[in-house]
Design a protein around this motif. Sequence first.
Motif, short mmCIF file in Angstrom:
data_model
loop_
_atom_site.label_atom_id
_atom_site.label_comp_id
_atom_site.label_asym_id
_atom_site.label_seq_id
_atom_site.Cartn_x
_atom_site.Cartn_y
_atom_site.Cartn_z
N THR A 28 -0.71 -0.46 6.43
CA THR A 28 -1.96 -1.13 6.06
C THR A 28 -3.16 -0.45 6.70
O THR A 28 -3.19 -0.21 7.90
CB THR A 28 -1.91 -2.60 6.51
OG1 THR A 28 -0.81 -3.22 5.86
CG2 THR A 28 -3.19 -3.31 6.13
N ASP A 30 -7.66 -0.08 5.73
CA ASP A 30 -8.71 -0.31 4.75
C ASP A 30 -9.76 0.79 4.77
O ASP A 30 -10.88 0.60 4.32
CB ASP A 30 -9.38 -1.68 4.98
CG ASP A 30 -9.99 -1.78 6.37
OD1 ASP A 30 -10.59 -2.84 6.66
OD2 ASP A 30 -9.86 -0.83 7.17
N THR A 67 -6.11 -1.21 -1.51
CA THR A 67 -5.41 -1.36 -0.23
C THR A 67 -4.13 -2.16 -0.38
O THR A 67 -3.20 -1.98 0.42
CB THR A 67 -6.31 -2.05 0.80
OG1 THR A 67 -6.70 -3.33 0.29
CG2 THR A 67 -7.54 -1.21 1.10
N LYS A 68 -4.05 -3.01 -1.40
CA LYS A 68 -2.81 -3.78 -1.59
C LYS A 68 -1.68 -2.89 -2.05
O LYS A 68 -0.53 -3.03 -1.63
CB LYS A 68 -3.06 -4.92 -2.58
CG LYS A 68 -4.03 -5.96 -2.05
CD LYS A 68 -4.26 -7.08 -3.04
CE LYS A 68 -5.25 -8.10 -2.47
NZ LYS A 68 -5.54 -9.19 -3.44
N ARG A 70 -1.76 0.27 -1.44
CA ARG A 70 -1.80 1.41 -0.51
C ARG A 70 -1.92 2.71 -1.29
O ARG A 70 -1.15 3.66 -1.10
CB ARG A 70 -0.58 1.41 0.41
CG ARG A 70 -0.49 0.16 1.26
CD ARG A 70 0.73 0.14 2.13
NE ARG A 70 0.85 -1.12 2.84
CZ ARG A 70 1.91 -1.47 3.54
NH1 ARG A 70 2.94 -0.65 3.64
NH2 ARG A 70 1.93 -2.64 4.16
#
Lengths: 113, 114
Positions: A28, A30, A67-68, A70
């Motif tokens: 994770t 951002d 970002t979900k 990636r």
Amino acid sequence: ELKVEQNPLFLSMQEGKNYTIYCNYSTTSDRLYWYRQDPGKSLESLFVLLSNGAVKQEGRLMASLDTKARLSTLHITAAVHDLSATYFCAVDLYILGNEKLTFGTGTRLTIIP
Amino acid sequence: GAGVSQSPRYKVAKRGQDVALRCDPISGHVSLFWYQQALGQGPEFLTYFQNEAQLDKSGLPSDRFFAERPEGSVSTLKIQRTQQEDSAVYLCASSLANRNTEAFFGQGTRLTVV
């Protein structure tokens, strides 16, 4: 350990065509950066993507970040010879006040007249 | 200066020799980074300074590698007893302290160990 994968590694495309370079990462984050590197030169910053859904465009290049998933993409529209270079994505991990960029392996782009 | 300056641009060292690579960051930049880029690869993180404090040296490949930034400005990366596998381009980058700002890279020092 963060892994950043780019594909394709090599890309030859004709002038005027469109293509997309993909950047997947395993942890994770951002914050994602795209850099350009010409042979024997340093890294030139292209885009800084700071949030989910971020989209930035400069000339024939457009970068986006999910970002979900990636995943970041660098889209090239109507390629011209000047875009020939190696493109790197880099993910920013900020842990305990320490910054570091983890780079992908790069995509070597050659634009053929 | 206007950008990050590194010297020398090229260095050829005999195996076993010690080398020192210099980085002059952009004036006022608090953060300074060293990366190693092998031929055909992406840069790999070596170490990170905030002012004179070395906050992360987890990327240094062995105890032959040492970096310092004694006055919080110029930094030196030293490699002792160089080996052939140390051959690479060493990139320095600097940024403002705010994490939302990007890092600017120098042109690098190409080290060749023969």
